[in-house]
Design a protein around this motif. Structure first.
Motif, mmCIF file in Angstrom:
data_model
loop_
_atom_site.group_PDB
_atom_site.id
_atom_site.type_symbol
_atom_site.label_atom_id
_atom_site.label_comp_id
_atom_site.label_asym_id
_atom_site.label_seq_id
_atom_site.Cartn_x
_atom_site.Cartn_y
_atom_site.Cartn_z
ATOM 1 N N LEU A 28 0.656 -1.181 -0.085
ATOM 2 C CA LEU A 28 -0.369 0.085 -0.667
ATOM 3 C C LEU A 28 1.253 1.578 -0.536
ATOM 4 O O LEU A 28 1.843 1.360 0.963
ATOM 5 C CB LEU A 28 -0.913 0.165 1.332
ATOM 6 C CG LEU A 28 -1.579 -0.935 1.453
ATOM 7 C CD1 LEU A 28 -2.809 -0.832 2.989
ATOM 8 C CD2 LEU A 28 -2.600 -1.168 -0.116
ATOM 9 N N GLU A 29 0.538 1.954 -0.892
ATOM 10 C CA GLU A 29 1.510 3.481 -1.492
ATOM 11 C C GLU A 29 0.886 4.190 0.349
ATOM 12 O O GLU A 29 0.019 4.771 0.530
ATOM 13 C CB GLU A 29 1.466 3.888 -2.230
ATOM 14 C CG GLU A 29 2.360 5.381 -2.729
ATOM 15 C CD GLU A 29 1.722 5.475 -3.522
ATOM 16 O OE1 GLU A 29 2.564 4.389 -4.432
ATOM 17 O OE2 GLU A 29 1.884 6.881 -3.712
ATOM 18 N N VAL A 30 1.351 5.232 1.614
ATOM 19 C CA VAL A 30 1.541 5.742 1.533
ATOM 20 C C VAL A 30 1.806 7.112 1.835
ATOM 21 O O VAL A 30 2.594 7.844 0.844
ATOM 22 C CB VAL A 30 1.946 5.405 3.089
ATOM 23 C CG1 VAL A 30 1.431 6.573 4.443
ATOM 24 C CG2 VAL A 30 2.153 4.098 3.784
ATOM 25 N N GLN A 31 0.448 7.960 1.944
ATOM 26 C CA GLN A 31 0.473 9.498 1.510
ATOM 27 C C GLN A 31 -0.560 10.245 2.612
ATOM 28 O O GLN A 31 -1.267 9.657 3.316
ATOM 29 C CB GLN A 31 0.375 10.081 0.044
ATOM 30 C CG GLN A 31 0.853 9.660 -1.302
ATOM 31 C CD GLN A 31 -0.091 9.712 -1.916
ATOM 32 O OE1 GLN A 31 -1.135 9.990 -2.358
ATOM 33 N NE2 GLN A 31 1.057 9.304 -3.349
ATOM 34 N N ALA A 32 0.027 11.742 2.690
ATOM 35 C CA ALA A 32 -1.079 11.979 3.284
ATOM 36 C C ALA A 32 -2.163 13.002 2.409
ATOM 37 O O ALA A 32 -2.184 13.354 1.430
ATOM 38 C CB ALA A 32 -0.470 13.339 3.995
ATOM 39 N N GLY A 33 -4.054 12.979 3.251
ATOM 40 C CA GLY A 33 -5.012 13.255 2.440
ATOM 41 C C GLY A 33 -6.215 14.558 2.929
ATOM 42 O O GLY A 33 -5.838 13.168 4.073
ATOM 43 N N SER A 54 -4.759 21.247 13.361
ATOM 44 C CA SER A 54 -5.509 20.052 13.004
ATOM 45 C C SER A 54 -5.219 19.230 14.798
ATOM 46 O O SER A 54 -4.205 20.276 15.698
ATOM 47 C CB SER A 54 -6.110 19.324 12.253
ATOM 48 O OG SER A 54 -6.293 17.918 11.851
ATOM 49 N N LYS A 55 -5.752 18.448 14.978
ATOM 50 C CA LYS A 55 -4.843 17.924 16.304
ATOM 51 C C LYS A 55 -4.764 16.232 15.664
ATOM 52 O O LYS A 55 -5.717 15.108 14.674
ATOM 53 C CB LYS A 55 -6.373 17.584 17.146
ATOM 54 C CG LYS A 55 -5.731 17.146 18.877
ATOM 55 C CD LYS A 55 -7.274 17.218 19.453
ATOM 56 C CE LYS A 55 -6.549 17.042 20.885
ATOM 57 N NZ LYS A 55 -8.130 17.256 21.971
ATOM 58 N N LEU A 56 -4.189 15.829 16.165
ATOM 59 C CA LEU A 56 -3.363 14.262 15.961
ATOM 60 C C LEU A 56 -2.592 13.746 16.920
ATOM 61 O O LEU A 56 -1.715 13.995 17.963
ATOM 62 C CB LEU A 56 -1.985 15.251 14.636
ATOM 63 C CG LEU A 56 -2.322 15.533 13.610
ATOM 64 C CD1 LEU A 56 -0.887 16.331 12.598
ATOM 65 C CD2 LEU A 56 -2.418 14.664 12.486
ATOM 66 N N ARG A 63 3.028 12.087 13.057
ATOM 67 C CA ARG A 63 4.228 13.016 12.853
ATOM 68 C C ARG A 63 4.366 13.138 11.372
ATOM 69 O O ARG A 63 5.190 14.103 10.265
ATOM 70 C CB ARG A 63 5.531 12.593 13.320
ATOM 71 C CG ARG A 63 5.298 13.616 14.743
ATOM 72 C CD ARG A 63 7.348 12.576 15.388
ATOM 73 N NE ARG A 63 6.886 11.451 15.560
ATOM 74 C CZ ARG A 63 6.883 11.249 17.553
ATOM 75 N NH1 ARG A 63 5.637 11.260 17.868
ATOM 76 N NH2 ARG A 63 7.002 9.829 17.170
ATOM 77 N N ARG A 64 4.204 11.800 10.467
ATOM 78 C CA ARG A 64 4.637 11.513 9.353
ATOM 79 C C ARG A 64 3.298 12.471 8.148
ATOM 80 O O ARG A 64 4.158 13.289 6.721
ATOM 81 C CB ARG A 64 3.714 10.187 9.065
ATOM 82 C CG ARG A 64 3.195 9.732 7.446
ATOM 83 C CD ARG A 64 4.779 9.530 6.390
ATOM 84 N NE ARG A 64 4.152 9.902 5.338
ATOM 85 C CZ ARG A 64 4.533 9.318 4.291
ATOM 86 N NH1 ARG A 64 4.906 7.414 4.555
ATOM 87 N NH2 ARG A 64 4.112 9.131 3.156
ATOM 88 N N ILE A 65 2.026 12.893 9.298
ATOM 89 C CA ILE A 65 0.703 13.830 8.462
ATOM 90 C C ILE A 65 2.147 15.610 8.329
ATOM 91 O O ILE A 65 2.298 15.842 7.820
ATOM 92 C CB ILE A 65 -0.048 14.349 9.317
ATOM 93 C CG1 ILE A 65 -0.612 12.417 9.042
ATOM 94 C CG2 ILE A 65 -0.772 15.152 8.243
ATOM 95 C CD1 ILE A 65 -1.368 12.621 7.827
ATOM 96 N N VAL A 66 2.450 15.602 9.603
ATOM 97 C CA VAL A 66 3.356 17.209 9.255
ATOM 98 C C VAL A 66 4.469 16.905 8.204
ATOM 99 O O VAL A 66 3.874 17.689 8.081
ATOM 100 C CB VAL A 66 3.158 17.551 11.241
ATOM 101 C CG1 VAL A 66 3.979 18.186 11.282
ATOM 102 C CG2 VAL A 66 2.317 18.267 11.920
ATOM 103 N N ASP A 75 2.730 25.765 6.813
ATOM 104 C CA ASP A 75 2.977 25.887 8.502
ATOM 105 C C ASP A 75 1.825 25.162 9.487
ATOM 106 O O ASP A 75 0.436 25.585 9.388
ATOM 107 C CB ASP A 75 2.660 27.086 8.831
ATOM 108 C CG ASP A 75 2.397 27.485 10.255
ATOM 109 O OD1 ASP A 75 2.547 27.254 11.070
ATOM 110 O OD2 ASP A 75 2.622 29.284 10.493
ATOM 111 N N THR A 76 2.524 24.152 9.745
ATOM 112 C CA THR A 76 1.721 23.620 11.100
ATOM 113 C C THR A 76 1.485 23.653 12.602
ATOM 114 O O THR A 76 1.482 22.972 12.968
ATOM 115 C CB THR A 76 2.538 22.175 10.063
ATOM 116 O OG1 THR A 76 3.495 22.097 11.133
ATOM 117 C CG2 THR A 76 1.487 21.654 9.532
#
Ligand code: KDG
Length: 318
Positions: A28-33, A54-56, A63-66, A75-76
């Protein structure tokens, strides 16, 4: 001061290679969406300051998303980190006719569903030029529905332009539930993006795009309403004036995120001082460009957009 502030959920997108099915794929390829962060990335890549809140979960997944959003210049700093919480995930199986593209959500009780107004940096929202979210955010929890209303109200009261995309998702709520939430929020919106089908399915607005846009603008006192019509292009009613824009031809590689790229292109041009007509042109060009790129995110540069606009004049209406 950040020109553009947005908030919402960003998930991990997990997708099998093309031609493979979720049931049997070994990779499975991993990306943020996420609709709102997709817009933030487009705005940032097109040269305007953009922040995503957001809240993570405080975990490698959060941390992968950010990390991915920061790599595009978003800017996160406003992200709230939560212990022992969930990261939302969505699985995307690319279709190939006659098999449709399929999305499976695994996002219930994600960290973001508990994001409250007092966890927000409202000063950043008040200082921004544009504050944006979509109809996905209030669909995710009662808490987020209240937070969405509070943040948009705080923005509008401070003179920050509020922008909203209906973004109806059938897998999150019914048309009636969405309609009730939209009606509560639309009075706080200055710039509305509405897909023609969402306006019809959820708000019962049938008819031609101009009457849909005019009706929404008048009923909710919205300065600018942009109705998107897929391959038929888009139409905006702004302070009573009408603007039309065709689509630019594109070879579609991945259509997910096209609507977000449209909004990102529009807002980037608007923030740069563009008129409604110029912003629509950039919206349409960015959306077409996105379709050529894999992933939710429009990996686009200003010169890409300029080239599409220059090559195609006013766009090709199909
Ligand atoms: O607009 C694209 C979005 O649908 C995608 O990024 C995932 O945010 C998402 C959602 O909630 O469907």
């Amino acid at each position: 001061m950040t020109a553009f502030v947005t908030f919402g959920e960003t998930m991990l997108r997990l997708s099998p290679p093309r031609g493979e099915r979720l049931e049997t794929a070994r990779e499975l390829e991993v990306q943020a969406g996420g609709a709102e962060s997709n817009v933030a990335v487009a705005v940032a890549r097109l040269g305007r300051d953009a922040a995503w809140c957001s809240k993570l979960p405080d975990s490698p997944l959060g941390r992968r998303i950010v990390g991915e959003l920061r790599s595009h210049g978003v800017d996160t700093d406003g992200v709230v980190w939560a212990d022992d919480s969930r990261q939302g995930v969505y699985y995307l199986e690319h279709g190939a006719a006659p098999r449709p593209t399929n999305v499976v959500y695994d996002r219930a009780d994600a960290a973001v569903t508990t994001l409250e107004t007092d966890e927000f940096d409202l000063d950043a929202v008040r200082d921004a030029e544009v504050c944006y979210t979509t109809g996905i955010t209030p669909a995710l929890s009662e808490t987020l529905r209240e937070t969405t209303a509070d943040v948009l109200d705080a923005a509008q009261d401070a003179g920050t332009m509020t922008a909203f995309d209906l973004n109806y998702r059938t897998k999150l709520w019914s048309p009636d539930e969405a309609a009730e939430a939209y009606r509560d929020l639309l009075g706080s919106i200055d710039l509305l993006f509405a897909a023609e089908r969402d306006a019809a399915t959820v708000l019962g607005r049938d008819g031609d795009a101009e009457s849909v846009a005019r009706g929404l603008a008048e009923d909710y006192d919205i300065e600018t309403v942009v109705v998107t019509r897929g391959e038929a292009g888009s139409l905006a009613v702004s302070d009573g004036a009408v603007f039309e824009q065709g689509v630019y031809e594109a070879e579609t590689y991945d259509a997910i995120g096209t609507g977000d790229a449209f909004v990102g292109g529009y807002l980037a041009k608007h923030l740069g001082g563009g008129s409604v007509a110029e912003s629509l042109e950039w919206a349409s060009a960015t959306a077409s460009f996105k379709r050529t790129v894999e992933g939710d995110i429009a990996v686009v540069n200003p010169e890409d957009v300029e080239r599409v606009v220059a090559d195609e004049g006013d766009g090709i209406s199909r």
